[in-house]
Design a protein around this motif. Sequence first.
Motif, PDB file in Angstrom:
ATOM      1  N   ALA A  78       0.828  -1.107  -0.082  1.00  0.00           N
ATOM      2  CA  ALA A  78      -0.043  -0.097  -0.072  1.00  0.00           C
ATOM      3  C   ALA A  78       0.510   1.200  -0.030  1.00  0.00           C
ATOM      4  CB  ALA A  78      -0.711  -0.024   1.106  1.00  0.00           C
ATOM      5  N   MET A  79       1.989   1.414   0.314  1.00  0.00           N
ATOM      6  CA  MET A  79       2.973   2.338   0.563  1.00  0.00           C
ATOM      7  C   MET A  79       3.152   3.205  -0.660  1.00  0.00           C
ATOM      8  SD  MET A  79       3.508   2.897   3.556  1.00  0.00           S
ATOM      9  CE  MET A  79       4.407   4.375   3.364  1.00  0.00           C
ATOM     10  N   ILE A  80       3.282   2.395  -1.877  1.00  0.00           N
ATOM     11  CA  ILE A  80       3.474   3.189  -3.132  1.00  0.00           C
ATOM     12  C   ILE A  80       2.404   4.060  -3.714  1.00  0.00           C
ATOM     13  CG2 ILE A  80       4.216   3.107  -5.719  1.00  0.00           C
ATOM     14  CD1 ILE A  80       6.252   0.948  -4.947  1.00  0.00           C
ATOM     15  N   PRO A  81       1.300   3.490  -3.421  1.00  0.00           N
ATOM     16  CA  PRO A  81      -0.097   4.249  -3.791  1.00  0.00           C
ATOM     17  C   PRO A  81      -0.169   5.246  -3.008  1.00  0.00           C
ATOM     18  CG  PRO A  81      -0.582   1.816  -4.116  1.00  0.00           C
ATOM     19  CD  PRO A  81       0.860   1.985  -3.592  1.00  0.00           C
ATOM     20  N   ILE A  82       0.140   5.229  -1.596  1.00  0.00           N
ATOM     21  CA  ILE A  82      -0.333   5.979  -0.631  1.00  0.00           C
ATOM     22  C   ILE A  82       0.620   7.445  -0.856  1.00  0.00           C
ATOM     23  CG2 ILE A  82       0.010   6.561   1.859  1.00  0.00           C
ATOM     24  CD1 ILE A  82      -0.961   3.784   2.184  1.00  0.00           C
ATOM     25  N   ILE A  83       1.718   7.039  -1.060  1.00  0.00           N
ATOM     26  CA  ILE A  83       2.834   8.204  -1.472  1.00  0.00           C
ATOM     27  C   ILE A  83       2.630   8.887  -2.539  1.00  0.00           C
ATOM     28  CG2 ILE A  83       5.428   8.646  -2.061  1.00  0.00           C
ATOM     29  CD1 ILE A  83       6.180   6.277  -0.368  1.00  0.00           C
ATOM     30  N   ILE A  84       1.874   8.045  -3.644  1.00  0.00           N
ATOM     31  CA  ILE A  84       1.678   8.730  -4.945  1.00  0.00           C
ATOM     32  C   ILE A  84       0.481   9.688  -4.774  1.00  0.00           C
ATOM     33  CG2 ILE A  84       1.015   8.591  -7.223  1.00  0.00           C
ATOM     34  CD1 ILE A  84       2.666   5.858  -7.505  1.00  0.00           C
ATOM     35  N   ALA A  85      -0.418   9.183  -3.943  1.00  0.00           N
ATOM     36  CA  ALA A  85      -1.564   9.705  -3.559  1.00  0.00           C
ATOM     37  C   ALA A  85      -1.445  11.391  -2.756  1.00  0.00           C
ATOM     38  CB  ALA A  85      -2.662   9.196  -2.957  1.00  0.00           C
ATOM     39  N   GLY A  86      -0.350  11.079  -1.820  1.00  0.00           N
ATOM     40  CA  GLY A  86       0.003  12.146  -1.079  1.00  0.00           C
ATOM     41  C   GLY A  86       0.711  13.244  -1.781  1.00  0.00           C
ATOM     42  N   ILE A  87       1.452  12.955  -2.919  1.00  0.00           N
ATOM     43  CA  ILE A  87       2.138  13.793  -3.726  1.00  0.00           C
ATOM     44  C   ILE A  87       0.845  14.667  -4.364  1.00  0.00           C
ATOM     45  CG2 ILE A  87       3.571  14.297  -5.586  1.00  0.00           C
ATOM     46  CD1 ILE A  87       5.412  11.975  -4.373  1.00  0.00           C
ATOM     47  N   LEU A  88       0.129  14.101  -4.937  1.00  0.00           N
ATOM     48  CA  LEU A  88      -1.013  14.623  -5.909  1.00  0.00           C
ATOM     49  C   LEU A  88      -1.746  15.320  -4.861  1.00  0.00           C
ATOM     50  CD1 LEU A  88      -1.928  11.621  -8.041  1.00  0.00           C
ATOM     51  CD2 LEU A  88      -0.631  13.507  -8.687  1.00  0.00           C
ATOM     52  N   ILE A  89      -2.096  14.871  -3.847  1.00  0.00           N
ATOM     53  CA  ILE A  89      -2.773  16.012  -3.142  1.00  0.00           C
ATOM     54  C   ILE A  89      -2.224  17.163  -2.256  1.00  0.00           C
ATOM     55  CG2 ILE A  89      -4.016  15.949  -0.557  1.00  0.00           C
ATOM     56  CD1 ILE A  89      -4.682  12.816  -1.004  1.00  0.00           C
ATOM     57  N   TYR A  90      -0.818  17.018  -2.128  1.00  0.00           N
ATOM     58  CA  TYR A  90      -0.138  18.210  -1.655  1.00  0.00           C
ATOM     59  C   TYR A  90      -0.009  18.954  -2.911  1.00  0.00           C
ATOM     60  CZ  TYR A  90       3.795  20.753  -0.084  1.00  0.00           C
ATOM     61  OH  TYR A  90       4.711  21.846   0.443  1.00  0.00           O
ATOM     62  N   GLY A  91       0.409  18.508  -4.020  1.00  0.00           N
ATOM     63  CA  GLY A  91       0.698  19.521  -5.002  1.00  0.00           C
ATOM     64  C   GLY A  91      -0.980  20.258  -5.374  1.00  0.00           C
ATOM     65  N   THR A  92      -1.915  19.685  -5.412  1.00  0.00           N
ATOM     66  CA  THR A  92      -3.385  20.038  -5.518  1.00  0.00           C
ATOM     67  C   THR A  92      -3.587  21.372  -4.428  1.00  0.00           C
ATOM     68  OG1 THR A  92      -4.188  18.191  -6.543  1.00  0.00           O
ATOM     69  CG2 THR A  92      -5.636  19.673  -5.741  1.00  0.00           C
ATOM     70  N   ILE A  93      -3.129  20.826  -3.258  1.00  0.00           N
ATOM     71  CA  ILE A  93      -3.160  21.941  -2.278  1.00  0.00           C
ATOM     72  C   ILE A  93      -2.318  23.229  -2.641  1.00  0.00           C
ATOM     73  CG2 ILE A  93      -2.910  22.533   0.375  1.00  0.00           C
ATOM     74  CD1 ILE A  93      -3.665  19.536   0.805  1.00  0.00           C
ATOM     75  N   LYS A  94      -1.205  23.084  -3.028  1.00  0.00           N
ATOM     76  CA  LYS A  94      -0.456  24.137  -3.250  1.00  0.00           C
ATOM     77  C   LYS A  94      -0.491  24.763  -4.664  1.00  0.00           C
ATOM     78  CE  LYS A  94       2.369  23.841   0.428  1.00  0.00           C
ATOM     79  NZ  LYS A  94       2.597  25.245   1.248  1.00  0.00           N
ATOM     80  N   LYS A  95      -1.436  24.209  -5.417  1.00  0.00           N
ATOM     81  CA  LYS A  95      -2.039  24.725  -6.710  1.00  0.00           C
ATOM     82  C   LYS A  95      -0.920  24.521  -7.779  1.00  0.00           C
ATOM     83  CE  LYS A  95      -5.334  28.248  -4.900  1.00  0.00           C
ATOM     84  NZ  LYS A  95      -6.051  27.092  -3.878  1.00  0.00           N
ATOM     85  N   VAL A  96      -0.047  23.304  -7.567  1.00  0.00           N
ATOM     86  CA  VAL A  96       0.877  23.197  -8.603  1.00  0.00           C
ATOM     87  C   VAL A  96       0.135  22.339  -9.653  1.00  0.00           C
ATOM     88  CG1 VAL A  96       2.892  21.817  -8.931  1.00  0.00           C
ATOM     89  CG2 VAL A  96       2.462  23.261  -6.961  1.00  0.00           C
ATOM     90  N   THR A 143      -0.046  19.247 -11.559  1.00  0.00           N
ATOM     91  CA  THR A 143       0.599  18.274 -11.164  1.00  0.00           C
ATOM     92  C   THR A 143       0.718  17.552 -12.266  1.00  0.00           C
ATOM     93  OG1 THR A 143      -1.462  17.440 -10.568  1.00  0.00           O
ATOM     94  CG2 THR A 143      -0.045  17.894  -8.739  1.00  0.00           C
ATOM     95  N   TYR A 144      -0.232  17.376 -13.257  1.00  0.00           N
ATOM     96  CA  TYR A 144      -0.075  16.485 -14.381  1.00  0.00           C
ATOM     97  C   TYR A 144       0.887  17.387 -15.584  1.00  0.00           C
ATOM     98  CZ  TYR A 144      -0.985  14.123 -18.803  1.00  0.00           C
ATOM     99  OH  TYR A 144      -1.201  13.444 -19.955  1.00  0.00           O
ATOM    100  N   GLU A 145       0.936  18.529 -15.691  1.00  0.00           N
ATOM    101  CA  GLU A 145       1.834  19.087 -16.488  1.00  0.00           C
ATOM    102  C   GLU A 145       3.373  18.988 -15.941  1.00  0.00           C
ATOM    103  OE1 GLU A 145      -0.990  20.354 -15.252  1.00  0.00           O
ATOM    104  OE2 GLU A 145      -1.963  20.885 -17.153  1.00  0.00           O
ATOM    105  N   SER A 146       3.525  19.195 -14.556  1.00  0.00           N
ATOM    106  CA  SER A 146       4.685  18.901 -13.993  1.00  0.00           C
ATOM    107  C   SER A 146       5.192  17.376 -14.197  1.00  0.00           C
ATOM    108  CB  SER A 146       4.619  19.132 -12.343  1.00  0.00           C
ATOM    109  OG  SER A 146       4.228  20.418 -12.248  1.00  0.00           O
ATOM    110  N   PHE A 147       4.376  16.522 -14.067  1.00  0.00           N
ATOM    111  CA  PHE A 147       4.707  15.133 -14.451  1.00  0.00           C
ATOM    112  C   PHE A 147       5.400  14.788 -15.874  1.00  0.00           C
ATOM    113  CE2 PHE A 147       3.287  10.999 -16.166  1.00  0.00           C
ATOM    114  CZ  PHE A 147       4.230  10.273 -15.281  1.00  0.00           C
ATOM    115  N   VAL A 148       4.581  15.594 -16.719  1.00  0.00           N
ATOM    116  CA  VAL A 148       5.053  15.363 -18.250  1.00  0.00           C
ATOM    117  C   VAL A 148       6.063  16.019 -18.495  1.00  0.00           C
ATOM    118  CG1 VAL A 148       4.137  16.112 -20.488  1.00  0.00           C
ATOM    119  CG2 VAL A 148       2.593  15.128 -19.098  1.00  0.00           C
ATOM    120  N   GLU A 149       6.577  17.379 -18.086  1.00  0.00           N
ATOM    121  CA  GLU A 149       7.651  17.815 -17.960  1.00  0.00           C
ATOM    122  C   GLU A 149       8.975  17.104 -17.400  1.00  0.00           C
ATOM    123  OE1 GLU A 149      10.337  20.610 -19.561  1.00  0.00           O
ATOM    124  OE2 GLU A 149       7.866  20.613 -19.667  1.00  0.00           O
ATOM    125  N   GLY A 150       8.553  16.500 -16.294  1.00  0.00           N
ATOM    126  CA  GLY A 150       9.582  15.682 -15.774  1.00  0.00           C
ATOM    127  C   GLY A 150       9.978  14.478 -16.577  1.00  0.00           C
ATOM    128  N   GLY A 151       8.835  13.817 -17.073  1.00  0.00           N
ATOM    129  CA  GLY A 151       9.043  12.699 -18.219  1.00  0.00           C
ATOM    130  C   GLY A 151       9.957  13.271 -19.161  1.00  0.00           C
TER     131      GLY A 151
END
Length: 178
Positions: free
Chosen positions: A10-28, A30-38
Amino acid sequence: MEMVNWLSLAMIPIIIAGILIYGTIKKVPTYESFVEGGKEGIEIAFSIIPYLVGMLVAITVFRASGALDFVMGLCKPFFTALGIPAEVVPLALIRPISGTAALGMTTDLIAVYGPDSFIGRLASVMQGSTDTTLYVLTVYFGAVGIKKMGDALKVGLLADLIGVVASIIIVTLLFGSA
């Protein structure tokens, strides 16, 4: 035990969800950042391919030419006089160059001499006490475009030498000599 298995799954999905939630709260975005990182990851992968191919060719030529066996033949009397099993010396030499080759050598030593033998223990400790210095320098320094790596090479190889010597001393002290 089942709880530990569930938690590890469960840790990997929890960590990914946590990152997405944190990014959403900070108004980042997230999808565009993911694509740019890729995109950056793919660019880095392509930039290190020449360094990686060059290193792999050099390792293959070194082993296939018989140079490793020749060097081992010259050094065997010296290491035998010091009480170092000659069987682990190729591992000490190849470990800074290639992790895969070193792992293959360790596996062979354990298969031949056994995991509880002095050589098997020494090979295992040596495998864990050293690093693939040349691989690390080639890939990581090549990825960021660093051309001058002389000092890092010296320090890395010195650290590998210290790891080899320490593994010989510690295994000898804990388990006796060969």
